[in-house]
Design a protein around this motif. Structure first.
Motif, short mmCIF file in Angstrom:
data_model
loop_
_atom_site.label_atom_id
_atom_site.label_comp_id
_atom_site.label_asym_id
_atom_site.label_seq_id
_atom_site.Cartn_x
_atom_site.Cartn_y
_atom_site.Cartn_z
N PRO A 220 -2.13 5.59 9.71
CA PRO A 220 -1.82 5.41 11.12
C PRO A 220 -0.38 4.95 11.36
O PRO A 220 -0.11 3.95 12.01
CB PRO A 220 -2.82 4.33 11.55
CG PRO A 220 -2.99 3.51 10.31
CD PRO A 220 -2.93 4.48 9.18
N GLN A 221 0.54 5.71 10.81
CA GLN A 221 1.96 5.38 10.92
C GLN A 221 2.55 6.04 12.17
O GLN A 221 2.34 7.23 12.40
CB GLN A 221 2.68 5.88 9.67
CG GLN A 221 4.14 5.56 9.61
CD GLN A 221 4.77 6.11 8.33
OE1 GLN A 221 4.20 6.95 7.65
NE2 GLN A 221 5.95 5.65 8.03
N GLY B 93 8.03 4.60 12.25
CA GLY B 93 7.68 4.49 10.83
C GLY B 93 6.76 3.31 10.53
O GLY B 93 6.41 3.08 9.38
N LEU B 94 6.36 2.60 11.57
CA LEU B 94 5.53 1.41 11.39
C LEU B 94 4.06 1.70 11.66
O LEU B 94 3.71 2.63 12.38
CB LEU B 94 6.00 0.30 12.33
CG LEU B 94 7.46 -0.15 12.16
CD1 LEU B 94 7.83 -1.16 13.24
CD2 LEU B 94 7.69 -0.72 10.77
N ILE B 95 3.21 0.86 11.08
CA ILE B 95 1.78 0.90 11.35
C ILE B 95 1.48 -0.23 12.34
O ILE B 95 1.74 -1.39 12.03
CB ILE B 95 0.96 0.73 10.06
CG1 ILE B 95 1.18 1.94 9.14
CG2 ILE B 95 -0.52 0.57 10.38
CD1 ILE B 95 0.53 1.84 7.79
N PRO B 96 0.97 0.10 13.53
CA PRO B 96 0.68 -0.96 14.50
C PRO B 96 -0.45 -1.86 14.00
O PRO B 96 -1.30 -1.45 13.22
CB PRO B 96 0.27 -0.19 15.76
CG PRO B 96 -0.19 1.13 15.27
CD PRO B 96 0.58 1.43 14.02
N SER C 51 2.63 10.12 -0.90
CA SER C 51 1.87 10.49 -2.09
C SER C 51 2.12 11.95 -2.44
O SER C 51 2.51 12.74 -1.57
CB SER C 51 0.37 10.28 -1.85
OG SER C 51 0.09 8.93 -1.56
N PRO C 52 1.88 12.34 -3.67
CA PRO C 52 2.11 13.73 -4.08
C PRO C 52 0.94 14.64 -3.67
O PRO C 52 0.20 15.16 -4.50
CB PRO C 52 2.23 13.63 -5.60
CG PRO C 52 1.36 12.47 -5.95
CD PRO C 52 1.50 11.49 -4.81
N VAL C 53 0.76 14.79 -2.34
CA VAL C 53 -0.31 15.62 -1.79
C VAL C 53 0.24 16.49 -0.67
O VAL C 53 1.28 16.18 -0.08
CB VAL C 53 -1.48 14.76 -1.25
CG1 VAL C 53 -2.10 13.92 -2.34
CG2 VAL C 53 -1.04 13.88 -0.10
N SER C 54 -0.47 17.54 -0.33
CA SER C 54 -0.15 18.36 0.84
C SER C 54 -0.76 17.71 2.07
O SER C 54 -1.82 17.07 1.98
CB SER C 54 -0.74 19.76 0.67
OG SER C 54 -0.18 20.39 -0.46
N LEU C 55 -0.13 17.88 3.22
CA LEU C 55 -0.74 17.40 4.46
C LEU C 55 -2.10 18.04 4.65
O LEU C 55 -3.06 17.39 5.06
CB LEU C 55 0.15 17.73 5.66
CG LEU C 55 1.43 16.93 5.82
CD1 LEU C 55 2.24 17.47 6.99
CD2 LEU C 55 1.12 15.46 6.01
N ALA C 56 -2.17 19.34 4.33
CA ALA C 56 -3.43 20.08 4.44
C ALA C 56 -3.32 21.36 3.64
O ALA C 56 -2.21 21.83 3.35
CB ALA C 56 -3.75 20.40 5.90
N THR C 57 -4.47 21.88 3.31
CA THR C 57 -4.55 23.20 2.69
C THR C 57 -5.47 24.06 3.54
O THR C 57 -6.40 23.56 4.18
CB THR C 57 -5.07 23.13 1.24
OG1 THR C 57 -6.32 22.44 1.22
CG2 THR C 57 -4.08 22.43 0.33
N ALA D 60 5.62 12.21 7.01
CA ALA D 60 5.44 12.82 5.68
C ALA D 60 4.67 11.86 4.78
O ALA D 60 4.79 10.64 4.91
CB ALA D 60 6.80 13.12 5.07
N SER D 61 3.89 12.41 3.90
CA SER D 61 3.13 11.60 2.96
C SER D 61 4.05 11.03 1.89
O SER D 61 5.00 11.69 1.46
CB SER D 61 2.04 12.43 2.29
OG SER D 61 1.36 11.67 1.33
#
Length: 124
Positions: free
Chosen positions: A34-35, A40-43, A15-21, A12-13
């Motif tokens: 790239p989480q 939950g980690l970023i490599p 930020s206050p945004v939609s994944l897509a529209t 989930a983001s």
């Protein structure tokens, strides 16, 4: 009219945004960090980051009823241009001989120590 695209297949983001529209025959996917979904980690590895970021975008497309074959353009943000060959290799692996249009831009910072972030637009 636009429809919000939702899926649990990607992180989930924060930020206050939609994944897509989705609307007007298009799917617009927001920038994907790239989480790793399970940890939950970023490599630290740039190749893993590129694969995760693009992979998240493609999972969101699937949730919207679209696919990688319908991608029109991808925006790639990198914090170091030395990762461009790595991103190119990931693009070749994913899109083969028919890649979409792409912009690759170096930025000062993406956040959370990420090296790569991607967003895209595809045909719905």
């Amino acid at each position: 009219m636009r429809e919000l695209v939702k899926t649990d297949a990607v992180p989930a983001s924060t930020s206050p945004v939609s994944l897509a529209t989705k609307g007007a025959g298009m799917v617009c996917v927001s920038g994907q960090m790239p989480q790793d979904l399970s940890t939950g980690l970023i490599p630290a590895d740039a190749k893993q980051q590129a694969e995760l970021s693009l992979g998240h975008c493609l999972k969101i497309l699937e949730a919207a009823g679209s696919s990688k074959d319908k991608v029109m353009i991808v925006w790639v943000y990198v914090t170091d241009l030395r990762v461009k060959p790595i991103v190119n290799a990931v693009f070749r692996d994913v899109f083969g001989a028919t890649p979409p249009a792409r912009n690759l831009v170096a930025v000062k910072d993406i956040g959370d120590d990420a090296l790569v972030e991607m967003s895209l637009i595809a045909i719905a």
